[in-house]
Design an enzyme around this catalytic site. Structure first.
Site, PDB file in Angstrom:
ATOM      1  N   ASP A 153      60.960  43.570  21.551  1.00 38.07           N
ATOM      2  CA  ASP A 153      60.205  44.782  21.859  1.00 38.07           C
ATOM      3  C   ASP A 153      60.486  45.276  23.274  1.00 38.07           C
ATOM      4  O   ASP A 153      59.994  46.335  23.658  1.00 38.07           O
ATOM      5  CB  ASP A 153      58.709  44.528  21.676  1.00 38.07           C
ATOM      6  CG  ASP A 153      58.058  45.564  20.780  1.00 38.07           C
ATOM      7  OD1 ASP A 153      58.763  46.133  19.941  1.00 38.07           O
ATOM      8  OD2 ASP A 153      56.843  45.816  20.939  1.00 38.07           O
ATOM      9  N   ASP A 456      46.251  39.053  15.725  1.00 39.68           N
ATOM     10  CA  ASP A 456      46.240  37.868  14.866  1.00 39.68           C
ATOM     11  C   ASP A 456      44.837  37.603  14.321  1.00 39.68           C
ATOM     12  O   ASP A 456      44.644  37.401  13.121  1.00 39.68           O
ATOM     13  CB  ASP A 456      46.778  36.654  15.624  1.00 39.68           C
ATOM     14  CG  ASP A 456      46.170  36.505  17.010  1.00 39.68           C
ATOM     15  OD1 ASP A 456      45.266  37.288  17.385  1.00 39.68           O
ATOM     16  OD2 ASP A 456      46.602  35.585  17.742  1.00 39.68           O
TER      17      ASP A 456
END
Length: 743
Positions: A153, A456
């Site tokens: 990223d 998450d």
């Protein structure tokens, strides 16, 4: 798990089938239930005492003090109740991967897609990424069924170069692992261990060191110079980094570095797929941090390989056991679990933690004890790494399939074309576009969930609400090992980010308190509510860290005397809470010293990370601040490592996070000695005994702070400006409290 059955995982459910796994309940379960009942009665009695005292307050000051303590104890009681939900049904599991091939043919093992995320080569060293990738490529699993996707990223050619080096080294490393059957499949971990090297190992080590030097040289240069480019394909791939290319604005880059149907190692065995991906970025588009990167991985992998099982890893979390996927299949191939099993989570564990875990980096409760408690209900939460997913879990509930907008990325689609065919690459580039998700359900009904900095936690929570369950697999040998922060400020910043994410979930319309308890049941919903509302600990901790001590400085008694029966209730509540916590910590393999450091860090985190997380969330609600995703720095200098190994706290960074904990340390120290002087004078010592004990407890926990202020002269000492500001604020707080207590 219909897609696993449809795609070749044939299992037998006859009575003669050998067991693949077992489950047993913890022996302490009955004790936990009895203790809950007794402690609940004590809490109710304690709250009654507060209410009675509040009603009979005679002054405004006593009313304010009693009300503050009453509110803080109500919050403590609520948090304690939610915490007990983890102890209702603690379970232990065991797996028998040696029986797996008696149930499932090796040729029928499902394919595996591995997602590895990285974002900054200077904070996350590429050599760690290389070792992580190689450790999973060398699994005891059919290599042609493994596909490793590296999501960069940060869009850095340095990371791509490291992946290219990993692909070359893999052709030697994988045969070496097969031949020697070593357990440490991460080359970094293997060569750091004290082995007696064979001649083959020495040769491999020399190759690894040369690769490491090349990667580090390129990192130091900041670019890949011509001397490190060995062929035309590498030059073509690296040429995409033009002058117009920036980290925030660039097109999609997908490079297939290894293809299992073509590339072979030096022993003529097929290699796993290795794919580098940097998704398209634009300054005008929202990218949703790590959750956005994972959703791009989900779509690109579906277009290219579409394996029914997905493993997610952080770039520093290498595989420590080559049989980990076989342990996972022990559950995924069980017909009893297949229909609703969304994922198998392994504990997040760390290497390099010092003997006594100075910063409480192990997070034993979160990653082990609480996870075993959730496993006895509907299963553990998703930790963000070390988790094997059923791909189907990202497309709605077990009975409510949500079809993606492109059928080629459906979990039921079979990919028949080579991954480097133009058709496949075109689709992969399309679904990696920064505007692809516009007007779709990605991030909300499909894929990893948006809306929280802790993607998450939020993703695992939603999957439970959708009807999936999970399993906690905790073998004796850690399945994965990652890097823990060895700098205090890095650990606090990481904790702050998690706290902000929890607040975002806790105060959303999908709060676990309301939506969660309705969707997954009261007890399971409260386990998620506990994590979402962790910052609520801030209120009672601030009150108990300052109010009794300021009252002691003004010779005001606020707790029962030694001779009063209520005194023993306070003692029981304190010893009961800490005693049960210590017992659970020790039972799960901890030590007394590690527990002590863990509870000390808990106090520090609450007064720093949780405080600043709450402030940042509040400012965001007012439109004053914006959230940022801060990477944990995994690059450590030698001096910092030396201090950490010696168990010495590192306060070297002048962070405002250190101000509240330094204030608390100063006020508690002064109040303790003032109380001690009153005892020596024989003035009202009985009425202020509990206040002195509380101040003394904080003082003992604050010893590293006093040492950093007074005794140390190294770079890790407390910055003078932090000490000065904290002292001024502590003095101002004392003056204000003195005026209020006189009302």
């Amino acid at each position: 798990m219909e897609d696993l059955r449809l795609r070749g995982l044939n299992t037998s459910s006859t009575t003669s089938t050998p067991p693949l796994h077992t489950l047993r309940h913890a022996r302490r379960t009955t004790f936990n239930h009895v203790f809950m009942v007794v402690y609940t009665c004590a809490i109710l009695a304690h709250l009654y005492h507060h209410a009675h005292k509040l009603i009979h307050s005679t002054t405004l000051a006593s009313f304010f003090i009693t009300l503050s303590l009453f509110i803080s104890d109500i919050i403590l009681a609520i948090m304690w109740v939610m915490q007990q939900c983890f102890r209702v049904a603690v379970v232990y599991r065991s797996e028998f991967p040696e029986n797996l091939e008696k149930v499932v043919k090796k040729s029928d093992f499902p394919a595996l897609d591995v997602f590895i995320c990285t974002a900054d080569p200077y904070k996350e060293p590429p050599i760690r990424l290389v070792s992580t990738a190689l450790s999973v490529m060398a699994y005891d699993y059919p290599t042609e069924k493994i596909s490793v996707y590296v999501s960069d990223d940060g869009g850095s050619q340095l990371t791509l170069f490291a992946c290219m080096e990993a692909a070359k080294f893999a052709s030697h490393w994988l045969p070496f692992c097969r031949k020697t059957n070593i357990i440490d499949r991460s080359p970094e971990a293997y060569f750091a261990s004290k082995h007696s090297w064979s001649s083959d190992a020495e040769k491999i080590k020399v190759m690894y060191e040369r690769m490491k030097v090349r990667i580090e040289n390129v990192l130091e240069l900041g670019k890949v110079s011509e001397e490190y480019i060995t062929d035309v394909s590498e030059r073509r791939a690296l040429s995409k980094w033009t002058d117009e290319f920036t980290q925030q604005d660039h097109s999609t880059i997908i490079e297939v570095l290894l293809e299992s149907s073509k590339n072979k190692d030096i022993t003529d065995h097929l290699m796993p797929n290795l794919i580098y991906l940097s998704r398209e970025k634009s300054k005008t588009s929202s990218h949703h941090f790590k959750a956005g990167a994972l959703n791009v991985l989900l779509r690109v992998s579906a277009a290219m390989t579409n394996a029914p099982i997905i493993l997610t890893l952080d770039c520093d979390t290498y595989s420590n056991d080559p049989q980990t996927p076989l342990r996972t299949l022990c559950y995924l191939s069980d017909p009893k679990h297949q229909s609703k099993l969304g994922y198998v989570q392994f504990p997040q564990m760390f290497h390099g933690i010092n003997k006594n875990d100075t910063y409480g980096s192990e997070y034993k409760r979160v990653f082990q004890t609480n996870a075993m408690g959730m496993d006895g209900l509907l299963g553990p939460n998703y930790f963000g790494t070390g988790c094997y997913f059923n791909r189907r879990v990202f497309f709605g509930g077990p009975s409510t399939f949500i079809s993606p907008e492109v059928t080629e990325i459906s979990p039921y689609n079979l990919v028949n074309n080579p991954i480097q065919s133009q058709q496949i690459l075109d689709l992969a580039h399309k679904v990696a576009g920064c505007n692809y998700e516009d007007n779709t359900k990605w991030g909300f009904e499909m894929g990893f969930k948006y809306g929280s900095l802790v993607e998450d936690f939020y993703t695992g929570y939603w999957q439970k609400c959708d009807g999936w369950r999970s399993i906690f697999c905790n073998p004796k040998r850690p399945a994965f090992l990652g890097d823990a922060p060895i700098s205090l400020i890095d650990g606090l910043i990481q904790c702050q980010r998690c706290a902000i994410g929890g607040i975002q979930v806790g105060f959303s319309k999908y709060s676990p308190i309301t939506f969660g308890t309705r969707s997954m049941g009261l007890i399971m919903g409260l386990t998620y509510a506990y994590y979402a509302l962790l910052s609520n600990w801030l209120i009672p901790y601030i009150i108990y860290a300052f109010l009794p001590q300021l009252a002691l400085l003004n010779e005001v008694s606020i707790f029962p005397k030694l001779s009063e029966p209520w005194f023993f209730l306070y003692v029981f509540l304190f010893l009961g809470a800490y005693g049960s916590d210590l017992l659970e910590f020790i039972v799960e393999g901890g030590t007394v010293q590690r527990w002590w450091n863990d509870q000390r860090m808990w106090m520090i985190r609450v007064l720093s990370s949780y405080l600043f997380a709450s402030l940042e969330y509040f400012l965001k609600c007012l439109g004053i601040s914006t959230y940022g995703f801060s990477l944990t720095n995994k690059v450590v200098d030698d001096e910092q490592r030396k201090r950490y190994d010696q168990g010495v706290f590192d306060f070297g960074v002048p962070s405002p996070m250190f101000v509240p904990i330094t204030m608390a340390a100063i006020i508690n120290l002064v109040s303790f000695f003032m109380g001690l002087m009153q005892v020596l004078k024989g003035t009202n010592s009985e009425g202020q005994f509990l206040q002195m004990c509380m101040a003394g407890f904080v003082v003992v926990n604050s010893m590293p702070i006093y040492e950093a202020i007074v005794l140390r002269r190294d770079k890790g000492r407390m910055p003078v400006k932090i000490t000065t500001v904290s002292t001024c604020l502590a003095l101002s707080l004392y003056v204000l409290a003195s005026q209020l207590l006189c009302i």
